[in-house]
Design a protein around this motif. Structure first.
Motif, short mmCIF file in Angstrom:
data_model
loop_
_atom_site.label_atom_id
_atom_site.label_comp_id
_atom_site.label_asym_id
_atom_site.label_seq_id
_atom_site.Cartn_x
_atom_site.Cartn_y
_atom_site.Cartn_z
N ALA A 205 0.87 -1.25 0.10
CA ALA A 205 0.09 0.12 -0.06
C ALA A 205 0.99 1.38 0.01
N LEU A 206 1.88 1.19 0.49
CA LEU A 206 2.98 2.29 0.48
C LEU A 206 3.80 2.67 -0.96
N ARG A 207 3.83 1.70 -1.63
CA ARG A 207 4.77 1.62 -2.87
C ARG A 207 4.06 2.70 -3.84
N PRO A 208 5.11 3.38 -4.85
CA PRO A 208 4.59 4.26 -5.66
C PRO A 208 4.14 3.82 -6.85
N GLY A 209 2.83 3.16 -6.81
CA GLY A 209 1.99 2.49 -8.03
C GLY A 209 0.86 3.37 -8.38
N PHE A 210 0.14 2.78 -9.49
CA PHE A 210 -1.00 3.52 -10.09
C PHE A 210 -2.24 3.75 -9.19
N LEU A 211 -2.54 2.70 -8.65
CA LEU A 211 -3.81 2.61 -7.72
C LEU A 211 -3.34 3.31 -6.26
N GLN A 212 -2.38 3.07 -5.86
CA GLN A 212 -1.74 3.67 -4.70
C GLN A 212 -1.89 5.11 -4.78
N ALA A 213 -1.70 5.88 -5.82
CA ALA A 213 -1.72 7.32 -5.94
C ALA A 213 -2.91 7.64 -6.07
N LEU A 214 -3.99 7.08 -6.44
CA LEU A 214 -5.41 7.66 -6.89
C LEU A 214 -6.03 7.94 -5.54
N ASP A 215 -6.95 8.79 -5.48
CA ASP A 215 -7.74 9.14 -4.17
C ASP A 215 -8.61 8.20 -3.73
N PRO A 216 -8.58 7.64 -2.38
CA PRO A 216 -9.44 6.59 -1.90
C PRO A 216 -10.61 6.52 -2.33
N ARG A 217 -11.33 7.71 -2.18
CA ARG A 217 -12.93 7.65 -2.80
C ARG A 217 -13.11 7.33 -4.09
N LEU B 68 -3.71 -3.73 -14.21
CA LEU B 68 -3.57 -2.79 -13.02
C LEU B 68 -2.92 -3.28 -11.81
N ALA B 69 -2.83 -4.50 -11.54
CA ALA B 69 -2.00 -4.94 -10.75
C ALA B 69 -0.37 -4.73 -10.88
N MET B 70 -0.04 -5.07 -12.15
CA MET B 70 1.12 -4.69 -12.36
C MET B 70 1.51 -3.11 -12.60
N LEU B 71 0.79 -2.32 -13.10
CA LEU B 71 1.01 -0.99 -12.67
C LEU B 71 1.01 -0.48 -11.36
N SER B 72 0.37 -1.13 -10.37
CA SER B 72 0.57 -0.82 -9.05
C SER B 72 1.47 -1.53 -8.19
N LEU C 34 -7.37 -6.62 -4.30
CA LEU C 34 -6.54 -5.53 -4.85
C LEU C 34 -6.99 -3.95 -4.30
N LEU C 35 -8.03 -3.84 -3.93
CA LEU C 35 -8.52 -2.76 -3.25
C LEU C 35 -7.72 -2.40 -1.71
N THR C 36 -7.77 -3.72 -1.23
CA THR C 36 -7.19 -3.58 0.22
C THR C 36 -5.70 -3.48 0.28
#
Length: 311
Positions: A48-60, A92-96, A180-182
């Motif tokens: 969750a702390l990695r600089p990935g695509f989904l990590q950078a999105l707003d959680p909402r 998406l998982a690969m990008l994240s 993937l969300l968690t």
């Protein structure tokens, strides 16, 4: 002063190199399970702390997008569309920077087993009549159970087989989305995002306290088992281990009740009202809105394609 009985009993001799070492006892296995659980939890927090695509999105916006995908997955009736979504999830998982192997193992080693057991009866013609796909057995006389009569052939039907595959695919892809969300969202941010969508406070508080108490009680359980292992001079018998497990369960239950009262009282005394506050503030950007819009458009397109294909 007399020595206790467990000190009077000689420890078993050390095994020779040619002798096979017996399996570890219950205490050792439990400690290994605790260590594995903590290691996996820490690894999930690191993702969750990695600089990935989904990590950078707003959680909402991330929660909105994944929730819309979950609804779409459970409305689709065609396997190519479902597995197309799954391919997009893996991208998406690969990008994240989420390992695809870790994601697949975490879901597909469990889902086919439990979901497959539930849907197994529906593939047979005795439960769900349909066109025969594979003939399994032909009985000389028809069977009946009271007023219910069964056909003389036991077959796997085409409708039942593909219906089971469809259900397993839906469950597996839905669980993959949730995992993937968690994995890409910190727990506090996820709870705060849920509160943004007007999820009741009591639900959020229950999730928050459950998550925290799991680690507190796991640490307490680890201390109890380490203390037992340190005091176990010889190999404990099965009855002794069962008595220890029973007393540990009772002690852990009483300790959790006492701790919950103390923690909640201290939280209320410090002004806790049930709202989630985090140091990180949500900042809505254009990329977040664009990503959520693309997700909603993809969901509508997939649903329309499913209706066009029919069947």
């Amino acid at each position: 002063m007399d020595l206790p009985l467990w000190l009077q009993t000689n420890s078993p001799p050390a095994p020779s190199p040619s002798t096979k070492v017996k399996q570890s006892n219950f205490i050792q296995k439990t400690l290994q399970g605790i260590i594995h659980f903590v290691r996996e939890s820490v690894y999930s927090e690191e993702i969750a702390l990695r600089p990935g695509f989904l990590q950078a999105l707003d959680p909402r916006m991330k929660l909105l997008a994944i929730f819309s995908l979950l609804i779409t997955v459970n409305l689709l009736r065609h396997l190519p569309l479902l597995w197309g979504i799954y391919l997009g999830i893996l991208i998406l998982a690969m990008l994240s920077k989420v390992p695809s192997r870790f994601l697949i193992q975490r879901v597909w080693f469990v889902i086919p087993l439990f979901t497959g057991i539930m849907v197994l009866p529906s593939i047979f013609n005795w439960v769900r009549p349909g066109d025969p796909l594979w003939m399994l057995w032909t009985f000389s006389t028809p069977h009946h159970l009271g007023p219910i009569h069964f056909p003389p052939e036991l077959t796997i039907t085409r409708q039942g087989f593909w219906g089971a595959i469809l259900l397993i695919s839906r469950v597996g892809i839905s669980v993959t989305l949730a995992v993937l969300l968690t994995l890409t969202t910190r727990w506090n941010n996820l709870l705060r995002a849920l509160r943004t969508f007007f999820v009741p406070k009591i639900f959020i508080v229950t999730l928050e306290m459950t998550y925290r108490y799991i680690f507190v009680l796991i640490t307490l359980l680890e201390d109890m088992f380490l203390a037992r292992k340190a005091r176990d001079a010889g190999r404990s018998s099965g009855s002794e281990q069962r008595r220890f497990v029973g007393s540990s369960i009772a002690h852990l239950f009483g300790k959790s009740l006492q701790m919950s009262e103390e923690v909640y009282t201290s939280m209320v005394a410090r002004g806790y009202t049930g709202e989630i506050f985090t140091l990180q503030r949500f900042q809505l950007r254009w990329v977040d809105i664009f990503s959520a819009g693309v997700s909603l458009m993809a969901c509508l397109t997939l649903y329309a394609a499913d209706k066009v294909l029919g069947g």
